[in-house]
Scaffold this motif. Structure first.
Motif, PDB file in Angstrom:
ATOM      1  N   MET A 152     -62.325   6.486 -42.871  1.00  0.00           N
ATOM      2  CA  MET A 152     -61.909   6.305 -41.481  1.00  0.00           C
ATOM      3  C   MET A 152     -62.737   5.150 -40.920  1.00  0.00           C
ATOM      4  O   MET A 152     -63.964   5.170 -41.012  1.00  0.00           O
ATOM      5  CB  MET A 152     -62.187   7.558 -40.654  1.00  0.00           C
ATOM      6  CG  MET A 152     -61.266   8.708 -40.944  1.00  0.00           C
ATOM      7  SD  MET A 152     -59.620   8.499 -40.307  1.00  0.00           S
ATOM      8  CE  MET A 152     -59.873   8.813 -38.584  1.00  0.00           C
ATOM      9  N   VAL A 153     -62.060   4.154 -40.359  1.00  0.00           N
ATOM     10  CA  VAL A 153     -62.734   2.973 -39.817  1.00  0.00           C
ATOM     11  C   VAL A 153     -62.223   2.730 -38.406  1.00  0.00           C
ATOM     12  O   VAL A 153     -61.022   2.854 -38.151  1.00  0.00           O
ATOM     13  CB  VAL A 153     -62.446   1.731 -40.694  1.00  0.00           C
ATOM     14  CG1 VAL A 153     -63.209   0.524 -40.184  1.00  0.00           C
ATOM     15  CG2 VAL A 153     -62.769   1.991 -42.137  1.00  0.00           C
ATOM     16  N   ALA A 154     -63.109   2.378 -37.498  1.00  0.00           N
ATOM     17  CA  ALA A 154     -62.708   2.044 -36.134  1.00  0.00           C
ATOM     18  C   ALA A 154     -61.763   0.849 -36.162  1.00  0.00           C
ATOM     19  O   ALA A 154     -61.934  -0.080 -36.950  1.00  0.00           O
ATOM     20  CB  ALA A 154     -63.931   1.720 -35.285  1.00  0.00           C
ATOM     21  N   ARG A 155     -60.755   0.888 -35.314  1.00  0.00           N
ATOM     22  CA  ARG A 155     -59.738  -0.166 -35.274  1.00  0.00           C
ATOM     23  C   ARG A 155     -60.354  -1.550 -35.071  1.00  0.00           C
ATOM     24  O   ARG A 155     -59.994  -2.499 -35.764  1.00  0.00           O
ATOM     25  CB  ARG A 155     -58.732   0.132 -34.167  1.00  0.00           C
ATOM     26  CG  ARG A 155     -57.601  -0.848 -34.086  1.00  0.00           C
ATOM     27  CD  ARG A 155     -56.615  -0.476 -32.979  1.00  0.00           C
ATOM     28  NE  ARG A 155     -55.365  -1.141 -33.184  1.00  0.00           N
ATOM     29  CZ  ARG A 155     -54.335  -0.640 -33.841  1.00  0.00           C
ATOM     30  NH1 ARG A 155     -54.412   0.561 -34.354  1.00  0.00           N
ATOM     31  NH2 ARG A 155     -53.232  -1.319 -33.998  1.00  0.00           N
ATOM     32  N   SER A 156     -61.289  -1.679 -34.151  1.00  0.00           N
ATOM     33  CA  SER A 156     -61.891  -2.989 -33.853  1.00  0.00           C
ATOM     34  C   SER A 156     -62.627  -3.548 -35.067  1.00  0.00           C
ATOM     35  O   SER A 156     -62.524  -4.740 -35.369  1.00  0.00           O
ATOM     36  CB  SER A 156     -62.834  -2.879 -32.668  1.00  0.00           C
ATOM     37  OG  SER A 156     -63.859  -1.945 -32.932  1.00  0.00           O
ATOM     38  N   LYS A 157     -63.339  -2.696 -35.783  1.00  0.00           N
ATOM     39  CA  LYS A 157     -64.094  -3.151 -36.956  1.00  0.00           C
ATOM     40  C   LYS A 157     -63.151  -3.536 -38.097  1.00  0.00           C
ATOM     41  O   LYS A 157     -63.354  -4.531 -38.780  1.00  0.00           O
ATOM     42  CB  LYS A 157     -65.045  -2.050 -37.420  1.00  0.00           C
ATOM     43  CG  LYS A 157     -65.939  -2.465 -38.539  1.00  0.00           C
ATOM     44  CD  LYS A 157     -66.975  -1.418 -38.845  1.00  0.00           C
ATOM     45  CE  LYS A 157     -67.885  -1.913 -39.955  1.00  0.00           C
ATOM     46  NZ  LYS A 157     -68.913  -0.953 -40.282  1.00  0.00           N
ATOM     47  N   CYS A 158     -62.114  -2.751 -38.280  1.00  0.00           N
ATOM     48  CA  CYS A 158     -61.156  -3.012 -39.357  1.00  0.00           C
ATOM     49  C   CYS A 158     -60.360  -4.292 -39.089  1.00  0.00           C
ATOM     50  O   CYS A 158     -60.187  -5.112 -39.987  1.00  0.00           O
ATOM     51  CB  CYS A 158     -60.225  -1.818 -39.508  1.00  0.00           C
ATOM     52  SG  CYS A 158     -59.171  -1.897 -40.962  1.00  0.00           S
ATOM     53  N   GLU A 159     -59.878  -4.475 -37.860  1.00  0.00           N
ATOM     54  CA  GLU A 159     -59.053  -5.642 -37.536  1.00  0.00           C
ATOM     55  C   GLU A 159     -59.804  -6.952 -37.709  1.00  0.00           C
ATOM     56  O   GLU A 159     -59.217  -7.948 -38.095  1.00  0.00           O
ATOM     57  CB  GLU A 159     -58.504  -5.536 -36.115  1.00  0.00           C
ATOM     58  CG  GLU A 159     -57.359  -4.573 -35.991  1.00  0.00           C
ATOM     59  CD  GLU A 159     -56.775  -4.518 -34.598  1.00  0.00           C
ATOM     60  OE1 GLU A 159     -57.405  -5.039 -33.647  1.00  0.00           O
ATOM     61  OE2 GLU A 159     -55.687  -3.949 -34.454  1.00  0.00           O
ATOM     62  N   MET A 200     -56.491   4.717 -32.816  1.00  0.00           N
ATOM     63  CA  MET A 200     -57.776   4.156 -32.387  1.00  0.00           C
ATOM     64  C   MET A 200     -58.658   3.869 -33.592  1.00  0.00           C
ATOM     65  O   MET A 200     -59.520   3.006 -33.550  1.00  0.00           O
ATOM     66  CB  MET A 200     -58.499   5.112 -31.441  1.00  0.00           C
ATOM     67  CG  MET A 200     -57.885   5.127 -30.062  1.00  0.00           C
ATOM     68  SD  MET A 200     -57.860   3.513 -29.273  1.00  0.00           S
ATOM     69  CE  MET A 200     -59.581   3.207 -29.037  1.00  0.00           C
ATOM     70  N   ASP A 201     -58.436   4.613 -34.689  1.00  0.00           N
ATOM     71  CA  ASP A 201     -59.097   4.289 -35.950  1.00  0.00           C
ATOM     72  C   ASP A 201     -58.023   4.231 -37.019  1.00  0.00           C
ATOM     73  O   ASP A 201     -56.919   4.716 -36.836  1.00  0.00           O
ATOM     74  CB  ASP A 201     -60.126   5.315 -36.420  1.00  0.00           C
ATOM     75  CG  ASP A 201     -60.492   6.394 -35.475  1.00  0.00           C
ATOM     76  OD1 ASP A 201     -61.119   6.068 -34.507  1.00  0.00           O
ATOM     77  OD2 ASP A 201     -60.158   7.549 -35.747  1.00  0.00           O
ATOM     78  N   SER A 240     -52.812   5.165 -38.440  1.00  0.00           N
ATOM     79  CA  SER A 240     -53.249   4.125 -37.514  1.00  0.00           C
ATOM     80  C   SER A 240     -53.264   4.705 -36.110  1.00  0.00           C
ATOM     81  O   SER A 240     -52.525   5.617 -35.786  1.00  0.00           O
ATOM     82  CB  SER A 240     -52.333   2.900 -37.577  1.00  0.00           C
ATOM     83  OG  SER A 240     -51.053   3.209 -37.120  1.00  0.00           O
ATOM     84  N   ARG A 288     -57.181   5.247 -41.056  1.00  0.00           N
ATOM     85  CA  ARG A 288     -57.563   5.931 -42.297  1.00  0.00           C
ATOM     86  C   ARG A 288     -56.965   5.064 -43.389  1.00  0.00           C
ATOM     87  O   ARG A 288     -55.756   4.871 -43.444  1.00  0.00           O
ATOM     88  CB  ARG A 288     -57.022   7.348 -42.385  1.00  0.00           C
ATOM     89  CG  ARG A 288     -57.375   7.992 -43.735  1.00  0.00           C
ATOM     90  CD  ARG A 288     -56.994   9.450 -43.825  1.00  0.00           C
ATOM     91  NE  ARG A 288     -57.821  10.306 -42.999  1.00  0.00           N
ATOM     92  CZ  ARG A 288     -59.031  10.749 -43.347  1.00  0.00           C
ATOM     93  NH1 ARG A 288     -59.560  10.393 -44.482  1.00  0.00           N
ATOM     94  NH2 ARG A 288     -59.698  11.541 -42.540  1.00  0.00           N
TER      95      ARG A 288
END
Length: 65
Positions: free
Chosen positions: A43-50, A29-30, A27, A32
């Motif tokens: 790997m996913v961007a934090r904003s998209k994942c949240e 900024m992105d 965990s 995994r």
């Protein structure tokens, strides 16, 4: 949002394999994350994942919505 390594994320959308739960490996900024169905790591961007998280389950069994 408090997401830690080892948490299991239940997402709103399913992975193409059909599973909707992912294990957090990294965990920052992105994220995994590893699909619990097929084992693929992404790997996913934090904003998209949240914005796609439905529930967070901790290792000790505590669940956060």
């Amino acid at each position: 949002m408090d997401v830690r390594i080892g948490d299991t994320l239940t997402m709103k959308k399913k992975h193409p394999c059909g599973a909707d739960t992912f294990l957090v490996l990294r965990s920052g900024m992105d994220f995994r994350i590893r699909c619990t169905g097929c084992g693929r790591e992404v790997m996913v961007a934090r904003s998209k994942c949240e914005k796609n998280i439905k529930r967070i389950t901790r290792r000790n069994g505590e669940a956060n919505v």
